[in-house]
Design an enzyme around this catalytic site. Structure first.
Site, PDB file in Angstrom:
ATOM      1  N   GLU B  85      59.755  59.280 -12.675  1.00 22.29           N
ATOM      2  CA  GLU B  85      58.816  58.594 -12.671  1.00 22.29           C
ATOM      3  C   GLU B  85      58.896  57.640 -11.097  1.00 22.29           C
ATOM      4  O   GLU B  85      59.779  56.226 -11.939  1.00 22.29           O
ATOM      5  CB  GLU B  85      58.785  57.970 -14.374  1.00 22.29           C
ATOM      6  CG  GLU B  85      57.011  57.595 -14.103  1.00 22.29           C
ATOM      7  CD  GLU B  85      56.496  57.367 -15.060  1.00 22.29           C
ATOM      8  OE1 GLU B  85      57.086  57.579 -16.360  1.00 22.29           O
ATOM      9  OE2 GLU B  85      55.766  57.084 -15.397  1.00 22.29           O
ATOM     10  N   LYS B 279      56.632  54.074 -25.276  1.00 26.26           N
ATOM     11  CA  LYS B 279      56.782  55.142 -23.995  1.00 26.26           C
ATOM     12  C   LYS B 279      57.144  53.890 -22.856  1.00 26.26           C
ATOM     13  O   LYS B 279      58.419  54.213 -22.483  1.00 26.26           O
ATOM     14  CB  LYS B 279      55.726  55.808 -23.935  1.00 26.26           C
ATOM     15  CG  LYS B 279      56.102  56.846 -22.373  1.00 26.26           C
ATOM     16  CD  LYS B 279      56.188  56.887 -21.531  1.00 26.26           C
ATOM     17  CE  LYS B 279      56.551  57.817 -20.709  1.00 26.26           C
ATOM     18  NZ  LYS B 279      56.225  57.398 -19.327  1.00 26.26           N
ATOM     19  N   ASP B 295      73.646  59.203 -24.240  1.00 26.52           N
ATOM     20  CA  ASP B 295      72.924  59.654 -25.029  1.00 26.52           C
ATOM     21  C   ASP B 295      70.975  59.791 -25.402  1.00 26.52           C
ATOM     22  O   ASP B 295      71.259  58.700 -25.897  1.00 26.52           O
ATOM     23  CB  ASP B 295      73.251  61.227 -25.836  1.00 26.52           C
ATOM     24  CG  ASP B 295      72.370  62.145 -26.931  1.00 26.52           C
ATOM     25  OD1 ASP B 295      71.212  62.238 -26.267  1.00 26.52           O
ATOM     26  OD2 ASP B 295      73.626  63.068 -27.257  1.00 26.52           O
ATOM     27  N   HIS B 392      50.296  52.056  -9.410  1.00 25.52           N
ATOM     28  CA  HIS B 392      50.824  53.149  -9.629  1.00 25.52           C
ATOM     29  C   HIS B 392      50.957  54.169  -8.530  1.00 25.52           C
ATOM     30  O   HIS B 392      51.859  55.240  -8.437  1.00 25.52           O
ATOM     31  CB  HIS B 392      50.922  53.857 -10.401  1.00 25.52           C
ATOM     32  CG  HIS B 392      51.293  55.494 -11.032  1.00 25.52           C
ATOM     33  ND1 HIS B 392      52.707  55.325 -11.753  1.00 25.52           N
ATOM     34  CD2 HIS B 392      50.602  55.990 -11.409  1.00 25.52           C
ATOM     35  CE1 HIS B 392      52.921  56.301 -12.286  1.00 25.52           C
ATOM     36  NE2 HIS B 392      52.106  57.289 -11.655  1.00 25.52           N
TER      37      HIS B 392
END
Lengths: 437, 437
Positions: B85, B279, B295, B392
């Site tokens: 991202e 998130k 992991d 962004h």
């Protein structure tokens, strides 16, 4: 001791690496070699990958694998999976094969609505803000018409804006709750652009609204952003067959079904089990999310929060037996895209989507849910029969051998040996050491 | 329509690819070229990566980037981040720089206990099973002495086994709750091997226990597995400074602190905001998890379930101002390893760990928590000031240009143009189209 650095982002890739190797690796050549051995020979392709994000210095390999034999809604699929953990792809393939002979998987998209909020502070009279909102709502809708144009042509766009009073939970807190249909796009940039525009218009109109200034309680936007909690964007996947069809390898279907349902019930009851149970589901889902260029952090956050929606974190899957029929299903929120983002950029993502018959976002929701359900089926099947370590360590054997820098010949002998013997790290070490003596 | 396949896992890599290209790509050469362009020239290195998992057919590139200028507990770090991202690494770097001048980040490991369960069915007299457990506990402890040997030498191992009555939540459900210290290993294989051995011993002893057979209510093991819910394996990271030190670029510190704290309070209140807030935190944490060969599914599941532990899903971070001091902190469960698993296998993981001064598992817990906190700080800072789209989309510009297959010359012109103009997908398309006319 390494020193701080200024203007780092402005440096070239070469300069960044030189700085790093000098400051953190004592100018050791090996560090440079490690990074460079992963660069692609094709300069243009390498630049494409470098540009995905900032300060890229190498390519991190994750295995791109495939799990064949998935029958989903009557159609055959081979599912691309990107995952570093051994035995996940093997487990998915096993579950696919098992259900291939028992009717395959079925999926159903329940709803596709996405959402975002403009979060607002307002400490004035409530009637006043609701009246104001009713007045300005048409202007808010108009304000995004440019941003919305392309999405509207394709049949999507903003669905509605609601003003919600959330002051009971937090004094002075209101929100503009906005809902969207983004079709085959995940839609994060689209939604965020809409929300920021709506926020600007809302604040401008509020600033010039005489009733607010008269009471000196003008609403103020705190922040505007999409939500990754998408319980209105849901998919269901399921398998079902007669209990006697579950009979396999000496286990009778009835015992298997009973133990399986009990295992799922335990995951529904106990958080310590539920978390690992769902983690296994996400092994399957994230593998597909990564392969198809979607954002696994968004998916993880939305799904786990959904697992806790009743106030207690619980299993995402359900299993039951009714009238001799075993049913196993999953119902999860999934906001995915098959256009936009990385989907049009990453050559292996394009490959993955082509392999999946170029699915719509809705079809991809189904495929990801199936990968999760298959993974969970395989895990529970192992857990209630042989345990997971036997299969997992067998799959992990090659990693252990690589760690021991085993030659091809040693590997072959080890594989032979461990077809009949239990794999463990220490057993593998002992076996190789004996060979080398 | 593609057909099912038998014995797929036994095929060679070459045969698997041939089958795939024939059945799913109409023998189109391009598919093969796409896969092959990502293979490494070094055959041995490629085999190493192929062996990580099953049915590997190519390497999926994720950008391996770096975020410099992190000061953690007084020491300088450059954090390796693996993420697809855009703007995550830039945001982390910005936050690092911001806090570098304000004392840096502090971390503290609160506890390091891991856990796993043997889940048991038992419908008999409760006193009887508790008495039986007390009798066999020494034998259970002895049963794993071989598996535990190496871990014990290093100071870790099984800490305790408890029998827990969970029958109120689910009739007949008991568990052997086992706790472990696994030091610098994540310990999944170790814990699972211990649990499966304990389960076998428990069942054997139970089967030969006369009191059970007399009452025909012998306990039965349903399944045994570690838990990824690790609220006893906790780390805290924080930053703090005087409110006036937050003053920057024309925003005064007091306004910034107030808006920031309000934004976090909203994430503590509203699930739709909390999920996206967390998130963003996971963007930072997972980037480190991936780079260090841990992991991320395990970490994600454990952390999100923890975020819902009070019955309502909420923010993982906290912010407040007290006596003129702004404090921002995160407290999360993290079970990580710096030995075992991929850490000794993946050359870029070894590189990442070296870059991080070869941390212990506890140090890595702190670094990952810092990456999450930094990410959250940068996100909230953007959200309460300029909004996130501006930054962004600027970061995303290069992806859009690549999608349009812009030449170096076109890219340069576009970057120049968009330093002064707002980036959007459509604006970039229009700009390039105009250039090409």
């Amino acid at each position: 001791m390494p020193v701080p650095v200024s203007g780092f982002s402005k440096k070239s890739k070469q300069e960044k690496i030189e700085w790093l190797v000098h400051n953190y690796f004592n100018d050791n050549e090996d560090a440079l070699i490690t990074l460079k051995q992963y660069w692609n020979n094709n300069t243009r392709l390498q630049e494409l990958h470098d540009d995905f994000t900032e300060n890229t210095i190498s390519n991190y390999y994750l295995p791109f694998g495939i799990a064949p034999n998935f029958k989903i809604n009557g159609r055959m699929y081979t599912i691309p999976m990107v995952i570093e953990e051994s035995s996940v792809i093997a487990a998915a393939s096993n579950a696919a094969k098992f259900w291939l002979d028992r009717g395959g998987f079925n999926t159903e998209v329940i709803s596709t609505i996405k959402n975002g909020q403009v979060h607002i502070d307002y400490f004035g009279n409530k009637e006043l803000i609701f009246k104001f909102f009713a007045d300005v709502k048409p202007a808010l809708l108009v304000s995004i018409s440019d941003i919305e144009k392309n999405m509207k042509v394709r049949g999507g766009g903003l669905l509605d804006i609601e003003l919600i009073d959330t002051t009971e939970a937090l004094p002075g807190y209101f929100q503009l709750h906005c809902t969207f249909e983004t079709l085959d796009a995940m839609g994060a940039n689209f939604i965020n652009s809409c929300l920021e525009e709506i926020a600007i218009t809302f604040e401008q109109k509020a600033a010039s609204h005489p009733e607010f200034s008269k009471n000196s309680t003008t609403p103020k936007v705190v922040l505007s952003i999409l939500s990754n909690y998408v319980p209105e964007c849901m998919v269901r996947a399921s398998v079902r067959c007669a209990v006697e069809e579950l009979t396999e390898n000496g286990t009778d279907g009835e015992t298997f079904a009973r133990d399986f349902v009990r295992a799922v019930d335990i995951a529904r009851t106990e958080i310590r089990r539920a978390v690992t149970h769902n983690k296994g589901i996400m092994n399957g889902i994230d593998s597909v999310i990564l392969a198809t260029g979607n954002d696994f952090r968004a998916v993880e956050a939305g799904i786990h929060a959904f697992a806790a929606k009743e106030g207690k974190y619980t299993s995402l899957t359900q299993a039951n037996v009714e009238d001799g029929i075993f049913t196993f299903s999953i119902e999860i929120p999934l906001a995915l895209g098959t256009v936009g983002g990385l989907t049009g950029l990453h050559p292996l993502v394009k490959f993955a989507l082509q392999l999946l018959h170029n699915p719509s976002a809705q079809e991809l929701m189904g495929i990801a849910a199936v990968a999760g359900l298959a993974q969970n089926f395989a895990a529970i099947r192992s857990l209630v029969t042989t345990g997971i370590q036997k299969g997992h360590m067998k799959m992990h054997l090659m990693n252990i051998l690589n760690q021991l820098e085993a030659t091809s010949d040693e590997k072959e002998k080890a594989i032979q040996h461990f077809t009949k013997n239990t794999v463990s790290h220490i057993a593998a070490v002992n076996f190789i050491e004996k060979l080398r003596r």
